[in-house]
Design a protein around this motif. Structure first.
Motif, PDB file in Angstrom:
ATOM      1  N   THR A 192     -18.827  -0.047 -15.389  1.00 31.98           N
ATOM      2  CA  THR A 192     -19.906  -0.880 -14.853  1.00 31.98           C
ATOM      3  C   THR A 192     -19.604  -1.240 -13.408  1.00 31.98           C
ATOM      4  OG1 THR A 192     -20.322  -1.822 -17.051  1.00 31.98           O
ATOM      5  CG2 THR A 192     -21.209  -3.014 -15.156  1.00 31.98           C
ATOM      6  N   ARG A 193     -20.523  -0.911 -12.531  1.00 28.87           N
ATOM      7  CA  ARG A 193     -20.368  -1.239 -11.114  1.00 28.87           C
ATOM      8  C   ARG A 193     -21.174  -2.489 -10.769  1.00 28.87           C
ATOM      9  NH1 ARG A 193     -17.900   2.300  -7.935  1.00 28.87           N
ATOM     10  NH2 ARG A 193     -17.473   4.391  -8.752  1.00 28.87           N
ATOM     11  N   VAL A 194     -20.594  -3.322  -9.932  1.00 28.98           N
ATOM     12  CA  VAL A 194     -21.349  -4.421  -9.341  1.00 28.98           C
ATOM     13  C   VAL A 194     -21.970  -3.876  -8.063  1.00 28.98           C
ATOM     14  CG1 VAL A 194     -21.226  -6.706  -8.301  1.00 28.98           C
ATOM     15  CG2 VAL A 194     -19.874  -6.189 -10.342  1.00 28.98           C
ATOM     16  N   THR A 195     -23.279  -3.850  -8.012  1.00 32.04           N
ATOM     17  CA  THR A 195     -23.968  -3.252  -6.865  1.00 32.04           C
ATOM     18  C   THR A 195     -24.460  -4.291  -5.870  1.00 32.04           C
ATOM     19  OG1 THR A 195     -26.025  -3.209  -8.140  1.00 32.04           O
ATOM     20  CG2 THR A 195     -24.660  -1.218  -8.167  1.00 32.04           C
ATOM     21  N   ALA A 196     -24.561  -5.547  -6.306  1.00 33.06           N
ATOM     22  CA  ALA A 196     -25.000  -6.609  -5.396  1.00 33.06           C
ATOM     23  C   ALA A 196     -24.611  -7.952  -5.988  1.00 33.06           C
ATOM     24  CB  ALA A 196     -26.510  -6.554  -5.176  1.00 33.06           C
ATOM     25  N   VAL A 197     -24.386  -8.919  -5.120  1.00 34.13           N
ATOM     26  CA  VAL A 197     -24.161 -10.299  -5.545  1.00 34.13           C
ATOM     27  C   VAL A 197     -24.969 -11.208  -4.633  1.00 34.13           C
ATOM     28  CG1 VAL A 197     -21.890 -10.001  -6.601  1.00 34.13           C
ATOM     29  CG2 VAL A 197     -22.048 -10.384  -4.147  1.00 34.13           C
ATOM     30  N   ARG A 198     -25.448 -12.298  -5.203  1.00 31.72           N
ATOM     31  CA  ARG A 198     -26.267 -13.229  -4.421  1.00 31.72           C
ATOM     32  C   ARG A 198     -26.052 -14.635  -4.969  1.00 31.72           C
ATOM     33  NH1 ARG A 198     -28.897 -10.530  -8.030  1.00 31.72           N
ATOM     34  NH2 ARG A 198     -29.191  -8.776  -6.623  1.00 31.72           N
ATOM     35  N   PRO A 199     -26.224 -15.637  -4.126  1.00 31.71           N
ATOM     36  CA  PRO A 199     -26.136 -17.014  -4.624  1.00 31.71           C
ATOM     37  C   PRO A 199     -27.270 -17.303  -5.603  1.00 31.71           C
ATOM     38  CG  PRO A 199     -25.974 -16.931  -2.218  1.00 31.71           C
ATOM     39  CD  PRO A 199     -26.431 -15.579  -2.665  1.00 31.71           C
ATOM     40  N   CYS A 200     -26.980 -18.123  -6.594  1.00 30.90           N
ATOM     41  CA  CYS A 200     -28.007 -18.590  -7.515  1.00 30.90           C
ATOM     42  C   CYS A 200     -27.709 -20.050  -7.836  1.00 30.90           C
ATOM     43  CB  CYS A 200     -28.050 -17.744  -8.793  1.00 30.90           C
ATOM     44  SG  CYS A 200     -26.608 -17.950  -9.869  1.00 30.90           S
ATOM     45  N   LYS A 201     -28.579 -20.697  -8.555  1.00 32.63           N
ATOM     46  CA  LYS A 201     -28.375 -22.098  -8.890  1.00 32.63           C
ATOM     47  C   LYS A 201     -27.098 -22.253  -9.710  1.00 32.63           C
ATOM     48  CE  LYS A 201     -30.594 -26.123 -10.974  1.00 32.63           C
ATOM     49  NZ  LYS A 201     -31.797 -26.636 -11.690  1.00 32.63           N
ATOM     50  N   GLY A 202     -26.160 -23.011  -9.182  1.00 32.77           N
ATOM     51  CA  GLY A 202     -24.918 -23.272  -9.895  1.00 32.77           C
ATOM     52  C   GLY A 202     -23.830 -22.251  -9.683  1.00 32.77           C
ATOM     53  N   ALA A 239     -24.615 -11.564 -10.195  1.00 29.76           N
ATOM     54  CA  ALA A 239     -24.191 -10.201  -9.882  1.00 29.76           C
ATOM     55  C   ALA A 239     -25.076  -9.199 -10.610  1.00 29.76           C
ATOM     56  CB  ALA A 239     -22.732  -9.999 -10.288  1.00 29.76           C
ATOM     57  N   THR A 240     -25.454  -8.145  -9.902  1.00 29.59           N
ATOM     58  CA  THR A 240     -26.197  -7.046 -10.512  1.00 29.59           C
ATOM     59  C   THR A 240     -25.199  -6.011 -11.013  1.00 29.59           C
ATOM     60  OG1 THR A 240     -28.064  -7.377  -9.012  1.00 29.59           O
ATOM     61  CG2 THR A 240     -27.928  -5.259 -10.141  1.00 29.59           C
ATOM     62  N   LEU A 241     -25.257  -5.703 -12.301  1.00 26.32           N
ATOM     63  CA  LEU A 241     -24.328  -4.773 -12.933  1.00 26.32           C
ATOM     64  C   LEU A 241     -25.053  -3.483 -13.286  1.00 26.32           C
ATOM     65  CD1 LEU A 241     -22.564  -7.216 -15.455  1.00 26.32           C
ATOM     66  CD2 LEU A 241     -22.162  -6.929 -13.000  1.00 26.32           C
ATOM     67  N   SER A 242     -24.477  -2.365 -12.883  1.00 27.34           N
ATOM     68  CA  SER A 242     -25.080  -1.058 -13.165  1.00 27.34           C
ATOM     69  C   SER A 242     -24.118  -0.228 -13.999  1.00 27.34           C
ATOM     70  CB  SER A 242     -25.404  -0.323 -11.858  1.00 27.34           C
ATOM     71  OG  SER A 242     -26.360  -1.049 -11.105  1.00 27.34           O
ATOM     72  N   LYS A 243     -24.543   0.129 -15.200  1.00 29.66           N
ATOM     73  CA  LYS A 243     -23.726   0.958 -16.079  1.00 29.66           C
ATOM     74  C   LYS A 243     -23.808   2.420 -15.651  1.00 29.66           C
ATOM     75  CE  LYS A 243     -22.291   0.238 -19.857  1.00 29.66           C
ATOM     76  NZ  LYS A 243     -20.908   0.066 -20.374  1.00 29.66           N
ATOM     77  N   ALA A 244     -22.819   3.189 -16.096  1.00 33.89           N
ATOM     78  CA  ALA A 244     -22.795   4.612 -15.771  1.00 33.89           C
ATOM     79  C   ALA A 244     -24.018   5.332 -16.332  1.00 33.89           C
ATOM     80  CB  ALA A 244     -21.512   5.242 -16.305  1.00 33.89           C
ATOM     81  N   ASN A 245     -24.594   4.811 -17.435  1.00 29.09           N
ATOM     82  CA  ASN A 245     -25.764   5.458 -18.043  1.00 29.09           C
ATOM     83  C   ASN A 245     -27.079   5.036 -17.395  1.00 29.09           C
ATOM     84  OD1 ASN A 245     -26.180   2.857 -18.954  1.00 29.09           O
ATOM     85  ND2 ASN A 245     -25.836   3.325 -21.120  1.00 29.09           N
ATOM     86  N   GLY A 246     -26.997   4.201 -16.343  1.00 30.74           N
ATOM     87  CA  GLY A 246     -28.196   3.789 -15.625  1.00 30.74           C
ATOM     88  C   GLY A 246     -28.730   2.424 -16.003  1.00 30.74           C
ATOM     89  N   ASP A 247     -28.210   1.827 -17.074  1.00 26.03           N
ATOM     90  CA  ASP A 247     -28.665   0.494 -17.469  1.00 26.03           C
ATOM     91  C   ASP A 247     -28.261  -0.539 -16.417  1.00 26.03           C
ATOM     92  OD1 ASP A 247     -29.650   1.591 -19.765  1.00 26.03           O
ATOM     93  OD2 ASP A 247     -28.025   0.888 -21.064  1.00 26.03           O
ATOM     94  N   VAL A 248     -29.161  -1.470 -16.139  1.00 28.09           N
ATOM     95  CA  VAL A 248     -28.916  -2.524 -15.150  1.00 28.09           C
ATOM     96  C   VAL A 248     -29.070  -3.881 -15.831  1.00 28.09           C
ATOM     97  CG1 VAL A 248     -29.676  -3.562 -12.976  1.00 28.09           C
ATOM     98  CG2 VAL A 248     -29.717  -1.077 -13.252  1.00 28.09           C
ATOM     99  N   SER A 249     -28.132  -4.788 -15.545  1.00 25.63           N
ATOM    100  CA  SER A 249     -28.199  -6.135 -16.099  1.00 25.63           C
ATOM    101  C   SER A 249     -27.685  -7.117 -15.055  1.00 25.63           C
ATOM    102  CB  SER A 249     -27.371  -6.235 -17.388  1.00 25.63           C
ATOM    103  OG  SER A 249     -26.004  -5.941 -17.120  1.00 25.63           O
ATOM    104  N   LEU A 250     -27.765  -8.400 -15.378  1.00 25.51           N
ATOM    105  CA  LEU A 250     -27.300  -9.448 -14.479  1.00 25.51           C
ATOM    106  C   LEU A 250     -26.208 -10.257 -15.161  1.00 25.51           C
ATOM    107  CD1 LEU A 250     -30.732 -10.769 -13.155  1.00 25.51           C
ATOM    108  CD2 LEU A 250     -29.198  -9.151 -12.015  1.00 25.51           C
ATOM    109  N   ALA A 251     -25.284 -10.769 -14.363  1.00 26.03           N
ATOM    110  CA  ALA A 251     -24.249 -11.672 -14.867  1.00 26.03           C
ATOM    111  C   ALA A 251     -24.129 -12.830 -13.892  1.00 26.03           C
ATOM    112  CB  ALA A 251     -22.913 -10.952 -15.002  1.00 26.03           C
ATOM    113  N   ARG A 252     -23.964 -14.024 -14.435  1.00 31.43           N
ATOM    114  CA  ARG A 252     -23.855 -15.208 -13.591  1.00 31.43           C
ATOM    115  C   ARG A 252     -22.493 -15.867 -13.769  1.00 31.43           C
ATOM    116  NH1 ARG A 252     -29.680 -18.411 -13.597  1.00 31.43           N
ATOM    117  NH2 ARG A 252     -30.887 -16.704 -12.666  1.00 31.43           N
ATOM    118  N   GLY A 253     -21.995 -16.432 -12.678  1.00 35.10           N
ATOM    119  CA  GLY A 253     -20.719 -17.124 -12.731  1.00 35.10           C
ATOM    120  C   GLY A 253     -20.700 -18.307 -11.793  1.00 35.10           C
ATOM    121  N   ARG A 254     -19.927 -19.314 -12.166  1.00 30.21           N
ATOM    122  CA  ARG A 254     -19.780 -20.460 -11.264  1.00 30.21           C
ATOM    123  C   ARG A 254     -18.968 -20.072 -10.034  1.00 30.21           C
ATOM    124  NH1 ARG A 254     -18.126 -25.917 -14.158  1.00 30.21           N
ATOM    125  NH2 ARG A 254     -16.409 -24.712 -15.065  1.00 30.21           N
ATOM    126  N   THR A 255     -18.113 -19.067 -10.206  1.00 25.96           N
ATOM    127  CA  THR A 255     -17.356 -18.532  -9.077  1.00 25.96           C
ATOM    128  C   THR A 255     -17.379 -17.014  -9.143  1.00 25.96           C
ATOM    129  OG1 THR A 255     -15.278 -18.608 -10.320  1.00 25.96           O
ATOM    130  CG2 THR A 255     -15.785 -20.513  -8.938  1.00 25.96           C
TER     131      THR A 255
END
Length: 300
Positions: A83-93, A97-113
């Protein structure tokens, strides 16, 4: 509702894995994202004994990588492999991060840091885009160098650092018909310079054409390129983190925090200490403890 992790860690090498393990053991909730299918970073591709790690004598880099994987899984760290992180951006809190799987699936993950531990990649030819490839041209150290049969071949080794001189000696002892080392300048440790000797070593300017596998007009069966390393963290470009002249991310030495609050950079992508497995793992601990203190203070 999407989970908010205490830290999204980008890169599963020694630095990122160490940070994730410590955060998990400290009772926090990290998410570890790794672009390849295995944890361990550059160690995954190192078949040689890593005799620089005092507590693991005789272990190869690949064995060290396997131990890293075992330790992280034993700590129960959530993993996203391939899974590659292709972009990160500030969000509330925190950050998203935008996560791109090798099979083309895209998802989001959020973190406090966010912890950037994406490491480095071997430099290629500066006049060509990163990742460019040619038949018979190997860029950077690792298992492809070991897997190659050099019997009867002519080989040019390019670079003036430790890897270039060490691999020049290695190839010369593997049955190659002719081996030449080209170095514009010498940065290697004296022990490798002495082992290489002077025969076949050419110091000064030279011209390379990777398409024809030629150096200064002389054609070779193989060209091995050891031009050092460069940081790989393009996914974080939008954050406008402070970087040095070579692109490494600047951090506070005591905490590993970058110029942007709650974003940390560790290991070789930040070039905070002499790059190796041990210092990268120590870097992970520094960031994990800083993150723990950050949220403990926030809860007071």
């Amino acid at each position: 509702m999407q989970q908010m992790h205490d830290a999204v860690i980008v890169g599963g090498g020694p630095a990122g894995a160490s940070c994730a393990l410590w955060l998990a053991r400290l009772g926090l909730a990290p998410l570890l994202v790794e672009a390849s299918g295995r944890l361990g970073g550059l160690a995954v591709d190192n078949p040689f004994a890593d005799d620089w790690i005092a507590v693991l004598p005789g272990m190869t880099g690949q064995q060290v990588a396997a131990n890293i994987d075992t330790s992280v899984r034993a700590a129960g760290v959530p993993l996203r492999l391939d899974t590659r992180v292709t972009a990160v951006r500030p969000c509330k809190g925190g950050i998203e991060a935008t996560l791109s799987k090798a099979n083309g699936d895209v998802s989001l993950a959020r973190g406090r840091t966010l912890v950037i531990a994406s490491g480095v990649r071997a430099k290629g030819f500066p006049e060509h885009p990163p990742g460019s490839q040619w038949p018979g041209v190997l860029i950077g150290p690792g298992s492809p160098i070991v897997a190659q049969d050099y019997s009867g071949l002519s080989v040019a080794v390019l670079g003036g650092g430790d890897n270039a001189f060490e691999n020049y000696v290695y190839v010369r002892n593997r049955g190659a018909r002719a081996v030449h080392l080209y170095a514009r300048s010498v940065r290697a440790q004296q022990q490798w310079v002495l082992r290489a000797g002077k025969e076949g070593v050419r110091i000064g300017p030279y011209q390379v054409d990777p398409a024809t596998r030629s150096v200064d007009g002389q054609r070779y069966d193989l060209i091995l390129v050891f031009y050092g390393w460069e940081p790989q963290a393009a996914f974080a470009d939008g954050l406008q983190l402070a970087r040095d002249a070579r692109g490494y991310i600047r951090t506070d030495f005591a905490t590993a925090e970058t110029s942007v609050p709650d974003i940390y950079a560790i290991g070789e992508v930040a070039h905070r200490m002499h790059p190796c497995v041990v210092t990268s793992m120590a870097d992970g601990v520094v960031a994990a403890k800083a993150i723990q203190r950050r949220w403990e203070r926030a809860g007071e």
